[in-house]
Every structure is written in structure tokens, then in C-alpha cells.
Design a protein around this motif. Structure first.
Motif, short mmCIF file in Angstrom:
data_model
loop_
_atom_site.label_atom_id
_atom_site.label_comp_id
_atom_site.label_asym_id
_atom_site.label_seq_id
_atom_site.Cartn_x
_atom_site.Cartn_y
_atom_site.Cartn_z
N ASP A 72 1.00 -1.36 -0.12
CA ASP A 72 -0.06 -0.08 -0.07
C ASP A 72 0.88 1.33 -0.03
O ASP A 72 1.77 1.49 0.96
CB ASP A 72 -0.75 0.14 1.05
CG ASP A 72 -2.11 1.11 1.05
OD1 ASP A 72 -1.79 1.99 0.21
OD2 ASP A 72 -2.86 1.11 2.03
N ARG A 90 -1.95 10.97 -3.61
CA ARG A 90 -2.29 9.73 -4.43
C ARG A 90 -1.87 8.45 -3.41
O ARG A 90 -0.95 8.35 -2.90
CB ARG A 90 -1.45 10.11 -5.72
CG ARG A 90 -2.06 10.94 -6.53
CD ARG A 90 -1.11 11.21 -7.97
NE ARG A 90 0.22 11.49 -7.51
CZ ARG A 90 1.15 11.25 -8.48
NH1 ARG A 90 0.86 10.82 -9.74
NH2 ARG A 90 2.50 11.57 -8.18
N THR A 91 -2.63 7.67 -3.76
CA THR A 91 -2.28 6.10 -3.19
C THR A 91 -2.36 5.16 -4.38
O THR A 91 -3.08 5.27 -5.38
CB THR A 91 -3.44 5.91 -2.26
OG1 THR A 91 -4.87 5.89 -2.84
CG2 THR A 91 -3.56 6.96 -1.07
N ARG A 127 1.26 5.67 -0.32
CA ARG A 127 0.81 6.90 -0.12
C ARG A 127 1.75 7.78 -0.50
O ARG A 127 2.84 7.85 0.12
CB ARG A 127 0.21 7.04 1.19
CG ARG A 127 -0.60 8.26 1.42
CD ARG A 127 -1.40 8.38 2.77
NE ARG A 127 -2.31 7.40 3.01
CZ ARG A 127 -3.60 7.58 2.50
NH1 ARG A 127 -3.74 8.62 1.92
NH2 ARG A 127 -4.34 6.50 2.84
#
Length: 323
Positions: A89, A96-97, A91
Motif C-alpha cells: 500500500d 495519491r495512493t 501513499r
């Protein structure tokens, strides 16, 4: 009795190799401890403990992660195991991810490198040489083209027009009666629905089996339907309430009988338009019934034949149609 000098000499000889061995052992232990010290990156967080295989893959990838000018110092990466895979994950600082699911340990290094590496700097292109353009002519006032403005608005609203001329034949009643039929139609399309009018003139309407009195019919009605398809193949299906004026006559001079009647009819029709341009080929098939004549046979005069209770027609022709 041994002398003190000889005793100190033996002590120095025995202490020398021990000190060297101790120093070598400490260096090996320190080097091993340094080698076994796990690599860590402040940008990477492990939310839950990883399996041994995934932990080894991360330790192998950690020293080679992009740092400095090549790496993104503000990126935050979280590793979380999910079943046999690991979820990465990401970030970024601008909000934005991104989420990546890594299926095998050998893909972890390339995935981490991809999310932590900064894109190469964009080299600004050299602006083209500006060439002075000749002075523009003075603007000339012109009236807006209303036709050009109306066409896009009409197309956006789904409005169109059709108008055509047809010629064909009809069969009517139980005689049967046969006739040649020229006809006209015009209609407007609004978002796929059709609303129009149709007229016809049944010329030379006579019996196909006997020399009975001749008939002539004038008809007009509305068309309520639906457009299916688009150019080059489109079809209109609908219902058409109509009025028909029927003329019958027989005999000559003193014995001549001439009668007429207005009849309400209900028809179903199908019309096809074929072509890409404004001028299209048209074919039409329709079937109509007379509710007044279906229940009881009607006769204008005892010397005249029965009025037809139904009729059907097939016509071909051309039509002008906007896109």
C-alpha cells in the motif's frame, strides 16, 4: 629458584597468542552481528509480521531501494500479508495512493523499487523561434449563420424530418379489389419517436374476379411510431388512424348509380429507409381494417358491391431525410 626476569619473559610469550586470538574472535563476532543486523527503511512499514520467505525477500531488497535523488523521501509504503500474497500500500505526499498485490517473493524487490523511485526530471523543451506574423486584417462584422446554429441544436435535441413519395399496389376486401396507389408522407422525429401524416389515392380500384362497378378511394391519416436503427438502415414501426373516402359507381346515363361514404380505419405500418445521404430508398408495408365493416357487411346501394372491410398495401419510393 627461578629468576623474576625469566618468569616475566614466559608470561609475555604465553599472553601474546591469546590476545591475538581474542581480537580475531571479537572481530568475527562483530562482523557477523553486523551482517545479521536487519535492514530497515523509514519509508517502509510492516503492518503485520511477514513469513520467513517474505522477510528474507524484503531484507534482500532493502539495501537496493532507491534513495537520495532517485528515491521519493516522502512516500509511505505499508506491507501487509494477505493469504499467500503480500499487499503493498503506497501513499504519496500529494495524496495519491496505490495498491499492489505481490504474489511471489521474487517480485517484491521490483515492486518496491517501482513505487519508491522518482520519475526522471522533465527537460523543458526549447521554445520554438517566434516568427512575427503579418498584421491581421481588420475584423469584418458578419451576421451569425442561423441555419448553422439551428442544425447542431436540432441534432443535439434528436429532432429530424422525413418526406417521401411512394408508388405501389393494394388489395382490399373479399372480391378482392386491386388498385394502383400513389402516396405521400411527411413526419418529424423527436428522440426516436415518429409523428407524421400520410395520404394516398387508390386509382383504378376494381374487382379482380368480375366486371363489377369500379371504386376509387382517397385516404389520409396520422402516423404514431418509433424509429429503430440508424443510417444506412432505419425502420419506423407504428399505428395509423385514417379516414378513407370511398366512391362507388355503376351503370350508364339514366341507370348510373354513384355513391360515396367516409370510413374510419385503423392501420399498422412498417417503413424502411435505406441509404447514407439525405436521399434514401423507401419501402412500406401496411395493413388496415374498418371496424364498422368487420361486424356487418355494408352496402351503399343494392346495385353496388359490399364495401371492403380490410386492405393491405406494399409500396416503394424515395424520401428526403436529414441525418
Amino acid at each position: 629458584m627461578k629468576s623474576p626476569r625469566r618468569t616475566r619473559s614466559r608470561t609475555r610469550r604465553s599472553a601474546g597468542p591469546s590476545a591475538v586470538a581474542l581480537a580475531v574472535a571479537m572481530a568475527l563476532v562483530t562482523r557477523r552481528a553486523l551482517a545479521e543486523e536487519p535492514c530497515s527503511d523509514p519509508r517502509v512499514h510492516i503492518a503485520e509480521p511477514l513469513d520467513r520467505v517474505w522477510e528474507r525477500a524484503y531484507q534482500e531488497a532493502c539495501p537496493n531501494l532507491p534513495r537520495g535523488a532517485e528515491g521519493d523521501p516522502n512516500a509511505e509504503v505499508t506491507l501487509r500479508p494477505i493469504g499467500p500474497s503480500v499487499v503493498v500500500d503506497v501513499r504519496l505526499a500529494d495524496g495519491r495512493t496505490a495498491v499492489r498485490v505481490v504474489s511471489t517473493p521474487d517480485q517484491l524487490a521490483s515492486t518496491l523499487e517501482a513505487v519508491l523511485r522518482l520519475p526522471p526530471p522533465v527537460v523543458a523543451a526549447r521554445p520554438p523561434r517566434v516568427v512575427e506574423a503579418p498584421p491581421a486584417p481588420l475584423p469584418v462584422e458578419s451576421k451569425p449563420d442561423r441555419a448553422a446554429e439551428a442544425t447542431p441544436r436540432r441534432e443535439a435535441d434528436g429532432i429530424g424530418l422525413d418526406a417521401g413519395v411512394l408508388f405501389g399496389g393494394r388489395v382490399a376486401g373479399g372480391e378482392p379489389y386491386l388498385s394502383l396507389v400513389p402516396s405521400l408522407f411527411g413526419q418529424v422525429r423527436v428522440r426516436g419517436f415518429v409523428l407524421g401524416i400520410t395520404t394516398r389515392w387508390e386509382v383504378f380500384q376494381g374487382s379482380a374476379t368480375s366486371r363489377k362497378p369500379e371504386m376509387e378511394t382517397l385516404g389520409a391519416g396520422l402516423v404514431l411510431g418509433r424509429r429503430v436503427g440508424s443510417a444506412p438502415y432505419s425502420f419506423d414501426f407504428g399505428l395509423s388512424p385514417r379516414f378513407a373516402v370511398i366512391f362507388q359507381e355503376t351503370g350508364r346515363r339514366a341507370n348510373k348509380v354513384d355513391r360515396s361514404v367516409t370510413d374510419l380505419r385503423i392501420a399498422a405500418m412498417a417503413r424502411g429507409l435505406f441509404g447514407k445521404g439525405n436521399l434514401k430508398f423507401v419501402s412500406e408495408l401496411d395493413f388496415e381494417i374498418s371496424p364498422a365493416d368487420l361486424r356487418n357487411d355494408r352496402q351503399l346501394d343494392e346495385r353496388l358491391p359490399l364495401l371492403p372491410s380490410w386492405s393491405a398495401g406494399l409500396s416503394f419510393g424515395a424520401a428526403w431525410s436529414d441525418p
